[in-house]
Design a protein around this motif. Sequence first.
Motif: not given
Length: 81
Positions: A8-18, A48-64
């Motif tokens: 979805p379009a929101s998947a690529s929306t950058p994360l902000t300080a908010f 911490k949660h990557a191991e559990k959530l990654r397999p279930e994630a529809v999209h993983w937006h990572d700005e680490r």
Amino acid sequence: MIDTTTAPASASTPLTAFDRCDACGAQAYVRVELALGEFLFCGHHAAKHAEKLRPEAVHWHDERSKLYAGDARTAPVGADS
Ligand SMILES: [Zn+2]
């Protein structure tokens, strides 16, 4: 294995300080989109949660990568893009 053609379009929306971590309230650097909703996580809780959530994630937006840029002391954990 992120299929950007169906994300979805929101998947690529950058994360902000908010955007805050759902677990601790720190600034969020990861958005995990699941079939039933989404989570925002700081770098710590994303790892911490990557191991559990990654397999279930529809999209993983990572700005680490922002966190680790210029900080050679901390290695990215499970970061791929
Ligand atoms: Zn957190």
